[in-house]
Design a protein around this motif. Structure first.
Motif, PDB file in Angstrom:
ATOM      1  N   GLN A 185      42.561 -32.697 -36.000  1.00 37.76           N
ATOM      2  CA  GLN A 185      42.541 -33.954 -36.754  1.00 37.76           C
ATOM      3  C   GLN A 185      41.591 -34.946 -36.077  1.00 37.76           C
ATOM      4  N   PRO A 186      41.059 -35.900 -36.846  1.00 39.07           N
ATOM      5  CA  PRO A 186      40.262 -36.949 -36.194  1.00 39.07           C
ATOM      6  C   PRO A 186      41.196 -37.931 -35.490  1.00 39.07           C
ATOM      7  N   VAL A 187      40.707 -38.553 -34.421  1.00 39.85           N
ATOM      8  CA  VAL A 187      41.521 -39.550 -33.724  1.00 39.85           C
ATOM      9  C   VAL A 187      40.635 -40.724 -33.324  1.00 39.85           C
ATOM     10  N   THR A 188      41.212 -41.930 -33.385  1.00 35.21           N
ATOM     11  CA  THR A 188      40.479 -43.141 -33.007  1.00 35.21           C
ATOM     12  C   THR A 188      41.152 -43.754 -31.790  1.00 35.21           C
ATOM     13  N   LEU A 189      40.365 -43.965 -30.744  1.00 32.44           N
ATOM     14  CA  LEU A 189      40.872 -44.675 -29.564  1.00 32.44           C
ATOM     15  C   LEU A 189      40.378 -46.112 -29.679  1.00 32.44           C
ATOM     16  N   ASP A 190      41.342 -47.007 -29.826  1.00 38.42           N
ATOM     17  CA  ASP A 190      41.020 -48.388 -30.161  1.00 38.42           C
ATOM     18  C   ASP A 190      40.530 -49.181 -28.950  1.00 38.42           C
ATOM     19  N   CYS A 191      39.447 -49.909 -29.144  1.00 40.43           N
ATOM     20  CA  CYS A 191      38.935 -50.788 -28.089  1.00 40.43           C
ATOM     21  C   CYS A 191      38.081 -51.856 -28.754  1.00 40.43           C
ATOM     22  N   SER A 192      38.518 -53.100 -28.665  1.00 43.78           N
ATOM     23  CA  SER A 192      37.758 -54.194 -29.262  1.00 43.78           C
ATOM     24  C   SER A 192      37.482 -55.243 -28.200  1.00 43.78           C
ATOM     25  N   PHE A 193      36.329 -55.885 -28.300  1.00 44.03           N
ATOM     26  CA  PHE A 193      36.036 -56.920 -27.298  1.00 44.03           C
ATOM     27  C   PHE A 193      35.716 -58.240 -27.957  1.00 44.03           C
ATOM     28  N   TRP A 194      35.915 -59.286 -27.185  1.00 44.40           N
ATOM     29  CA  TRP A 194      35.576 -60.643 -27.606  1.00 44.40           C
ATOM     30  C   TRP A 194      34.821 -61.286 -26.458  1.00 44.40           C
ATOM     31  N   ALA A 195      33.704 -61.938 -26.778  1.00 50.67           N
ATOM     32  CA  ALA A 195      32.943 -62.640 -25.748  1.00 50.67           C
ATOM     33  C   ALA A 195      32.835 -64.096 -26.169  1.00 50.67           C
ATOM     34  N   ASP A 196      33.067 -64.987 -25.222  1.00 52.23           N
ATOM     35  CA  ASP A 196      33.019 -66.424 -25.514  1.00 52.23           C
ATOM     36  C   ASP A 196      31.630 -66.798 -26.040  1.00 52.23           C
ATOM     37  N   PRO A 197      31.538 -67.249 -27.295  1.00 52.35           N
ATOM     38  CA  PRO A 197      30.207 -67.548 -27.861  1.00 52.35           C
ATOM     39  C   PRO A 197      29.533 -68.730 -27.165  1.00 52.35           C
ATOM     40  N   LEU A 198      30.324 -69.537 -26.429  1.00 53.16           N
ATOM     41  CA  LEU A 198      29.731 -70.695 -25.754  1.00 53.16           C
ATOM     42  C   LEU A 198      29.152 -70.324 -24.395  1.00 53.16           C
ATOM     43  N   GLY A 238      30.711 -34.678 -31.639  1.00 52.34           N
ATOM     44  CA  GLY A 238      31.786 -35.199 -32.482  1.00 52.34           C
ATOM     45  C   GLY A 238      32.437 -36.469 -31.971  1.00 52.34           C
ATOM     46  N   ALA A 239      31.740 -37.218 -31.094  1.00 50.84           N
ATOM     47  CA  ALA A 239      32.273 -38.502 -30.628  1.00 50.84           C
ATOM     48  C   ALA A 239      31.327 -39.589 -31.110  1.00 50.84           C
ATOM     49  N   THR A 240      31.866 -40.600 -31.776  1.00 49.24           N
ATOM     50  CA  THR A 240      30.980 -41.611 -32.327  1.00 49.24           C
ATOM     51  C   THR A 240      31.642 -42.994 -32.356  1.00 49.24           C
ATOM     52  N   LEU A 241      30.834 -44.003 -32.665  1.00 49.35           N
ATOM     53  CA  LEU A 241      31.325 -45.381 -32.820  1.00 49.35           C
ATOM     54  C   LEU A 241      30.979 -45.816 -34.240  1.00 49.35           C
ATOM     55  N   ASP A 242      31.689 -46.831 -34.711  1.00 53.41           N
ATOM     56  CA  ASP A 242      31.329 -47.448 -35.986  1.00 53.41           C
ATOM     57  C   ASP A 242      30.405 -48.620 -35.628  1.00 53.41           C
ATOM     58  N   PHE A 243      29.085 -48.384 -35.729  1.00 55.60           N
ATOM     59  CA  PHE A 243      28.134 -49.365 -35.197  1.00 55.60           C
ATOM     60  C   PHE A 243      28.158 -50.693 -35.947  1.00 55.60           C
ATOM     61  N   GLU A 244      28.455 -50.623 -37.239  1.00 61.78           N
ATOM     62  CA  GLU A 244      28.533 -51.858 -38.003  1.00 61.78           C
ATOM     63  C   GLU A 244      29.707 -52.714 -37.503  1.00 61.78           C
ATOM     64  N   ALA A 245      30.878 -52.067 -37.357  1.00 57.98           N
ATOM     65  CA  ALA A 245      32.061 -52.794 -36.876  1.00 57.98           C
ATOM     66  C   ALA A 245      31.844 -53.290 -35.450  1.00 57.98           C
ATOM     67  N   LEU A 246      31.091 -52.541 -34.683  1.00 58.84           N
ATOM     68  CA  LEU A 246      30.824 -52.922 -33.294  1.00 58.84           C
ATOM     69  C   LEU A 246      30.014 -54.213 -33.243  1.00 58.84           C
ATOM     70  N   HIS A 247      28.930 -54.282 -34.033  1.00 57.56           N
ATOM     71  CA  HIS A 247      28.085 -55.477 -33.991  1.00 57.56           C
ATOM     72  C   HIS A 247      28.725 -56.664 -34.696  1.00 57.56           C
ATOM     73  N   GLU A 248      29.511 -56.382 -35.764  1.00 48.13           N
ATOM     74  CA  GLU A 248      30.088 -57.502 -36.514  1.00 48.13           C
ATOM     75  C   GLU A 248      31.358 -58.046 -35.876  1.00 48.13           C
ATOM     76  N   ARG A 249      32.221 -57.137 -35.405  1.00 52.69           N
ATOM     77  CA  ARG A 249      33.541 -57.587 -34.953  1.00 52.69           C
ATOM     78  C   ARG A 249      33.853 -57.192 -33.521  1.00 52.69           C
ATOM     79  N   GLY A 250      32.902 -56.600 -32.834  1.00 53.46           N
ATOM     80  CA  GLY A 250      33.172 -56.169 -31.464  1.00 53.46           C
ATOM     81  C   GLY A 250      34.145 -55.002 -31.411  1.00 53.46           C
ATOM     82  N   ALA A 252      34.688 -51.537 -30.668  1.00 55.73           N
ATOM     83  CA  ALA A 252      33.994 -50.468 -29.946  1.00 55.73           C
ATOM     84  C   ALA A 252      34.833 -49.189 -29.912  1.00 55.73           C
ATOM     85  N   SER A 253      35.748 -49.022 -30.896  1.00 56.50           N
ATOM     86  CA  SER A 253      36.651 -47.862 -30.901  1.00 56.50           C
ATOM     87  C   SER A 253      35.886 -46.543 -30.915  1.00 56.50           C
ATOM     88  N   LEU A 254      36.409 -45.604 -30.149  1.00 56.16           N
ATOM     89  CA  LEU A 254      35.802 -44.275 -30.079  1.00 56.16           C
ATOM     90  C   LEU A 254      36.444 -43.387 -31.133  1.00 56.16           C
TER      91      LEU A 254
END
Ligand SMILES: *[C@@H]1O[C@H](CO)[C@@H](O)[C@H](O)[C@H]1NC(C)=O
Length: 441
Positions: A185-198, A238-250, A252-254
């Motif tokens: 089965q496919p599996v997603t390892l969740d990882c999201s980041f936030w960087a202070d825009p200031l 077979g390991a990838t990122l969702d590049f759109e979600a990475l750039h838009e929302r940070g 970085a889930s694998l």
């Protein structure tokens, strides 16, 4: 009407309480402050000191309610900090359990030294040196583990030198700290980041790295330079990122497209800003329950006194162990255990899955099996319980059922009738013959 308005008022009050509770739910966290031992002329490498520390989390600078609450007496006042977390990553209820709950969030704070990274996919971030004045401050790196076990956060915070008011500059969060996946089965390892825009550090770009670790062995799974939008060459399929979600929302889930047994292990998600690095390590466990098969199937007809050998094979499961047992369900619908039989050792197949079997010696004379029933093999495994069944038929059974008794009564009656009839014809003809000589006399 008055009832209605009372209900209305009560619900307004409830709503207000709810909103208030939600908006002021940033926690007060008790953590360990861990740092390397200083002094003693170098001393032991890796020796650390551990002190209790208190972190008042707030979502903006105006919120000063937290700072006024009293600190426990066992905490050094110098180790009490205020942390502003505008993304509210630490304000999740998993870090703020109800008062009096036994489980507490875990956290550790360490001093952090910003430095440029020499990794190929991070180097571009610090190419054009910029004002390092911003870096001259007090930096902490901290890791948090929520009470629900699934949530983890890592932060890099900054405070102007000598103050104790930190702000989150980079935070990383995961909701899959302990993940499970089925084989194939496919599996997603969740990882999201936030960087202070200031922060001046968030203007340049970021980099993401995923590493895999198992029993001391490590390898790079994926590395991405978000500034040049380049993916590093890796051997991982077979390991990838969702590049759109990475750039838009940070985000970085694998994403692992097809889970294999060898994917079990620790995955470390690292997010880099220039001079900064935050990491979260999560565990992936591949869990697949066994498939069962029984031999022979179907079972041969059994006669009382016969010993049947029945084999149950559990295959394709991971991880060890599996618990195998036998059950019998009679015609009356009652189940009983027949024990676990004699278990074989386990074998590992080319794909890393295991198989193991158990053999049942079924002595039909010792057990009261009636005319038979259903024999089941039951496998209890982390991935779930599985069972397989075969039908057992015993001929020449010892204890008759009601229908049998009825049939027997019927047969007995018929036999009785036949005997009666036979004896009647016999006696009547016999008496005829007996009468003859009398007549002859
Ligand atoms: C990130 O993306 C993955 C799928 O690509 C999704 O499952 C996950 O929920 C997302 N995480 C967040 C925080 O949005």
């Amino acid at each position: 009407m008055t009832d209605f308005s009372t209900i209305y008022k009560l619900s307004l009050v409830a709503l207000w309480c709810f909103i208030h509770a939600c908006s002021s739910s940033c926690p007060l966290l008790e953590c360990w402050f861990v740092q390397e031992k200083v002094g003693r002329g170098g001393g032991l490498a890796g020796a650390t000191t551990q002190e209790k520390t208190l972190l008042h989390i707030r979502k903006d600078e105006r919120d000063d309610g937290a700072a006024s609450s009293r600190a426990p007496s066992d905490i050094n006042p110098d180790r009490i900090y205020v942390i502003t977390d505008p993304a509210e990553t630490l304000c999740h209820r998993s870090f703020n359990p109800p008062r009096g709950s036994i489980k507490k969030p875990q956290c550790e704070v360490n001093p952090f030294q910003p430095q440029p990274s020499s990794l190929a996919w991070v180097r571009s971030l610090t190419e054009n040196a910029f004002s390092p004045v911003y870096l001259q401050a007090d930096w902490f790196s901290a890791s948090f583990h929520g009470v629900d076990d699934e949530r983890g956060v890592a932060t890099i915070t900054r405070a102007p030198s000598g103050t104790k008011e930190h702000s989150v500059i980079l935070s990383l969060s995961s909701t899959t700290m302990t993940a499970q996946a089925r084989l194939g089965q496919p599996v997603t390892l969740d990882c999201s980041f936030w960087a202070d825009p200031l922060s001046p550090l968030s203007e340049t770009g970021f980099a993401v790295e995923w590493r895999y670790q198992f029993r001391g062995d490590g390898r790079l799974v994926l590395a991405y330079d978000g500034k040049t939008e380049r993916l590093a060459d890796t051997l991982e399929d077979g390991a990838t990122l969702d590049f759109e979600a990475l750039h838009e929302r940070g985000n970085a889930s694998l994403i692992l497209q097809e889970t294999k047994v060898q994917h079990s292990g620790t995955y470390i998600c690292s997010v880099f800003l220039p001079y900064l690095l935050a990491q979260v390590a999560m565990e992936l466990e591949v869990v697949e329950p066994p498939s069962l098969s029984i031999h022979p199937s179907p079972l041969p007809l059994a006669v009382p006194g016969q010993v049947l050998n029945i084999q149950c094979e559990a295959s394709g499961f991971v991880p060890l162990p599996v618990d195998l047992s036998w059950e019998f369900r009679g015609a009356d619908g009652k189940s009983r255990s027949l024990g676990s039989g004699s278990m074989s050792g386990h074998r590992q197949a080319w794909d890393g899955t295991y198989s193991q079997s158990t053999r049942l010696q079924l002595d039909t004379s010792k057990l009261d099996l009636g005319r038979g029933g259903e024999i089941s093999c039951v496998a209890v495994h982390r991935g779930g319980t599985r069972r397989a069944s075969v039908t057992l038929s015993v001929i020449g059974f010892s204890s008759p059922s009601i229908e049998d008794s009825m049939a027997m009564v019927g047969v007995a009656l018929v036999l009785y009738g036949l005997i009666k009839f036979a004896s009647w014809t016999f006696t009547s003809s016999g008496s005829d013959e007996a009468a003859k000589p009398n007549k002859d006399k």
